[in-house]
Design a protein around this motif. Structure first.
Motif, PDB file in Angstrom:
ATOM      1  N   ARG A 288       0.754  -1.381  -0.022  1.00 20.75           N
ATOM      2  CA  ARG A 288      -0.139  -0.134   0.063  1.00 20.75           C
ATOM      3  C   ARG A 288       0.946   1.320   0.028  1.00 20.75           C
ATOM      4  NH1 ARG A 288      -4.817  -1.160   4.359  1.00 20.75           N
ATOM      5  NH2 ARG A 288      -5.464  -2.898   3.401  1.00 20.75           N
ATOM      6  N   LEU A 289       1.983   1.083   0.688  1.00 21.36           N
ATOM      7  CA  LEU A 289       2.809   2.201   0.788  1.00 21.36           C
ATOM      8  C   LEU A 289       3.625   2.492  -0.620  1.00 21.36           C
ATOM      9  CD1 LEU A 289       4.075   4.465   2.622  1.00 21.36           C
ATOM     10  CD2 LEU A 289       5.647   2.740   3.307  1.00 21.36           C
ATOM     11  N   LEU A 290       4.083   1.449  -1.241  1.00 18.63           N
ATOM     12  CA  LEU A 290       5.221   1.653  -2.271  1.00 18.63           C
ATOM     13  C   LEU A 290       4.436   1.644  -3.608  1.00 18.63           C
ATOM     14  CD1 LEU A 290       8.061  -0.325  -0.895  1.00 18.63           C
ATOM     15  CD2 LEU A 290       7.858   2.188  -0.894  1.00 18.63           C
ATOM     16  N   ARG A 291       3.368   1.181  -3.599  1.00 19.36           N
ATOM     17  CA  ARG A 291       2.640   0.953  -5.072  1.00 19.36           C
ATOM     18  C   ARG A 291       1.277   1.754  -5.247  1.00 19.36           C
ATOM     19  NH1 ARG A 291       3.017  -5.630  -6.238  1.00 19.36           N
ATOM     20  NH2 ARG A 291       2.727  -4.878  -8.214  1.00 19.36           N
ATOM     21  N   ARG A 292       1.099   2.750  -4.562  1.00 27.59           N
ATOM     22  CA  ARG A 292      -0.002   3.578  -4.508  1.00 27.59           C
ATOM     23  C   ARG A 292      -0.531   3.943  -6.078  1.00 27.59           C
ATOM     24  NH1 ARG A 292       1.374   7.972   0.299  1.00 27.59           N
ATOM     25  NH2 ARG A 292       1.317   6.569   2.077  1.00 27.59           N
ATOM     26  N   ALA A 293       0.415   4.318  -6.765  1.00 27.47           N
ATOM     27  CA  ALA A 293      -0.167   4.738  -7.942  1.00 27.47           C
ATOM     28  C   ALA A 293      -0.678   3.360  -8.560  1.00 27.47           C
ATOM     29  CB  ALA A 293       1.127   5.066  -8.898  1.00 27.47           C
ATOM     30  N   GLU A 294      -0.055   2.456  -8.670  1.00 24.67           N
ATOM     31  CA  GLU A 294      -0.723   0.898  -9.371  1.00 24.67           C
ATOM     32  C   GLU A 294      -2.113   0.843  -8.814  1.00 24.67           C
ATOM     33  OE1 GLU A 294       0.406  -3.731  -9.832  1.00 24.67           O
ATOM     34  OE2 GLU A 294       1.914  -2.239  -8.987  1.00 24.67           O
ATOM     35  N   LEU A 295      -2.092   0.929  -7.484  1.00 25.57           N
ATOM     36  CA  LEU A 295      -3.349   0.694  -6.657  1.00 25.57           C
ATOM     37  C   LEU A 295      -4.462   1.655  -7.373  1.00 25.57           C
ATOM     38  CD1 LEU A 295      -2.282  -0.083  -3.073  1.00 25.57           C
ATOM     39  CD2 LEU A 295      -3.298  -1.656  -4.597  1.00 25.57           C
ATOM     40  N   ARG A 296      -4.233   2.935  -7.508  1.00 25.63           N
ATOM     41  CA  ARG A 296      -5.234   3.844  -8.082  1.00 25.63           C
ATOM     42  C   ARG A 296      -5.612   3.487  -9.378  1.00 25.63           C
ATOM     43  NH1 ARG A 296      -1.906   7.678  -5.068  1.00 25.63           N
ATOM     44  NH2 ARG A 296      -0.848   8.292  -7.027  1.00 25.63           N
ATOM     45  N   GLY A 297      -4.538   2.995 -10.048  1.00 24.78           N
ATOM     46  CA  GLY A 297      -4.931   2.661 -11.294  1.00 24.78           C
ATOM     47  C   GLY A 297      -6.107   1.558 -11.652  1.00 24.78           C
ATOM     48  N   LEU A 298      -5.592   0.527 -10.683  1.00 23.52           N
ATOM     49  CA  LEU A 298      -6.356  -0.708 -10.576  1.00 23.52           C
ATOM     50  C   LEU A 298      -7.807  -0.203  -9.870  1.00 23.52           C
ATOM     51  CD1 LEU A 298      -3.922  -3.214  -9.148  1.00 23.52           C
ATOM     52  CD2 LEU A 298      -4.908  -3.427 -11.467  1.00 23.52           C
ATOM     53  N   GLU A 299      -7.894   0.678  -9.189  1.00 18.98           N
ATOM     54  CA  GLU A 299      -9.220   0.958  -8.514  1.00 18.98           C
ATOM     55  C   GLU A 299      -9.884   1.569  -9.420  1.00 18.98           C
ATOM     56  OE1 GLU A 299      -7.732   2.907  -5.068  1.00 18.98           O
ATOM     57  OE2 GLU A 299      -7.798   0.999  -3.693  1.00 18.98           O
ATOM     58  N   SER A 300      -9.306   2.781 -10.108  1.00 18.53           N
ATOM     59  CA  SER A 300      -9.872   3.451 -11.247  1.00 18.53           C
ATOM     60  C   SER A 300     -10.524   2.615 -12.324  1.00 18.53           C
ATOM     61  CB  SER A 300      -9.056   4.382 -11.814  1.00 18.53           C
ATOM     62  OG  SER A 300      -9.544   5.092 -13.072  1.00 18.53           O
ATOM     63  N   GLU A 301      -9.902   1.562 -12.838  1.00 19.86           N
ATOM     64  CA  GLU A 301     -10.155   0.821 -13.875  1.00 19.86           C
ATOM     65  C   GLU A 301     -11.439  -0.263 -13.607  1.00 19.86           C
ATOM     66  OE1 GLU A 301      -8.539  -2.756 -16.914  1.00 19.86           O
ATOM     67  OE2 GLU A 301      -7.332  -1.651 -15.700  1.00 19.86           O
ATOM     68  N   ARG A 302     -11.309  -0.683 -12.152  1.00 17.85           N
ATOM     69  CA  ARG A 302     -12.601  -1.506 -11.558  1.00 17.85           C
ATOM     70  C   ARG A 302     -13.672  -0.693 -11.706  1.00 17.85           C
ATOM     71  NH1 ARG A 302     -12.381  -4.675  -5.639  1.00 17.85           N
ATOM     72  NH2 ARG A 302     -12.483  -2.592  -5.198  1.00 17.85           N
ATOM     73  N   ALA A 303     -13.550   0.627 -11.217  1.00 16.21           N
ATOM     74  CA  ALA A 303     -14.967   1.368 -11.131  1.00 16.21           C
ATOM     75  C   ALA A 303     -15.386   1.655 -12.499  1.00 16.21           C
ATOM     76  CB  ALA A 303     -14.401   2.598 -10.525  1.00 16.21           C
TER      77      ALA A 303
END
Length: 347
Positions: A288-303
């Motif tokens: 969660r700390l080091l891969r925030r950009a990737e997480l935001r991208g995955l969450e945006s695509e899932r939405a």
């Protein structure tokens, strides 16, 4: 349902088969409204001409002239009440177009509408094969139906795989004469079954895999033989002129449901994959700390996938609703799907 592109309809029939008179009567019936359904021609000049021709038939008994070499084209909107449901791109070719050679080989003179007909069939969604019910089984008609069969099979070969499956309406015009020759104690559906063997012999393409076909008898009136292009206006009695269009609409909605099911399946699979990826990254130490950009991208695509799924699901529910309503309008018609007869409850 503006996400569904216009349904391309093409009419084939021999000269004097009654296809242009059917089109006139069908539009007159449907433009006034059949129950809550109606058709509207987008071009008001064409709407006026169709209405005037129908009025002349009803008042003076004047039949419409044959379709000229330049095909008649219409842009109909199918309505329920004031709400537009589907659109039709409808073309009526002259009777001789399907039996005219395409080029100058062997001394033939090229016919532009014959070539245009063959090209259009490859992009057609619903083909109307018009048979003269008063001549069912006549030898010249057998020659015409062989050409119809060849054109439909050619259209299937040229069809793009991603397009909705083809529907065929075998339009039995002047059906009052045919039905009158069959036992009157039988229902119309039972009398149609008696005639079906002859029709399947003429048009075995009705049982062609990869498409759905319906037999629909129609009558504009009990005219008998016209005299110099005129009939007795008192004999104008439209019968079942709306049912072919209802079948075309029903089949297109059924195909749309199939496409939406595939789209929803694909979206569901993508959503599961994205959820698994999010769980994996979130489960990693420091993920969660080091891969925030990737997480935001995955969450945006899932939405985005979730939003697309809800849109497709809403469309599927809408097609289910209108498909079920239209099914009731065509239950009397003999229908074949992928070569097999379909019972009305299984439409």
């Amino acid at each position: 349902m503006d996400w569904i592109r216009p349904i391309v309809v093409t009419m084939l029939g021999a000269p004097m088969s009654g296809k242009t008179t059917f089109l006139l009567g069908m539009y007159a019936t449907m433009s006034l409204g059949e129950r809550a359904y109606a058709l509207l021609e987008k071009d008001q000049d064409k709407d006026f001409e169709l209405g005037r021709a129908w009025d002349r038939l009803c008042a003076e008994g004047v039949l419409p002239p044959p379709t000229p070499e330049e095909p008649f084209e219409y842009r109909f909107t199918f309505l329920h009440g004031k709400d537009p449901l589907l659109r039709l791109d409808w073309t009526d070719f002259r009777g001789g177009a399907m039996t005219t050679p395409l080029g100058e080989a062997n001394g033939f003179i090229e016919s532009p509408d014959a070539r245009r007909l063959v090209q259009r069939l490859a992009a057609t969604d619903s083909v109307y094969l018009v048979l003269d019910g008063s001549r069912l089984g006549a030898s010249p008609q057998a020659l015409e139906t062989r050409r119809m069969t060849a054109l439909v099979r050619s259209a299937l070969l040229e069809r793009e795989p991603a397009r909705p499956a083809l529907s065929v309406v075998v339009l039995l015009t002047k059906a009052d004469r045919l039905l009158a020759e069959l036992p009157q104690h039988l229902t119309i559906t039972q009398r149609l079954d008696r005639a079906l063997e002859t029709i399947l012999g003429l048009l075995p393409v009705m049982r062609q895999p990869g498409m759905t076909a319906a037999l629909c008898p129609v009558t504009v009136g009990g005219f008998g033989a016209p005299t110099r292009g005129r009939v007795d206006p008192a004999t104008v009695r439209p019968f079942w002129l709306h049912k072919p269009v209802m079948f075309t609409m029903f089949h297109r909605l059924r195909e749309e449901r199939r496409l939406l099911d595939a789209e929803l399946g694909s979206l569901g699979a993508r959503h599961r994959h994205l959820t698994a990826e999010l769980d994996r990254v979130n489960g990693e130490r420091l993920g969660r700390l080091l891969r925030r950009a990737e997480l935001r991208g995955l969450e945006s695509e899932r939405a985005q996938v979730e939003e697309a799924w809800w849109v497709a699901d809403g469309r599927r529910r809408m097609t289910d609703h209108w498909g079920a309503t239209l099914r009731e309008e065509i239950k009397e018609l003999p229908v074949f799907r992928d070569g097999a007869r379909v019972e009305s409850d299984d439409l």
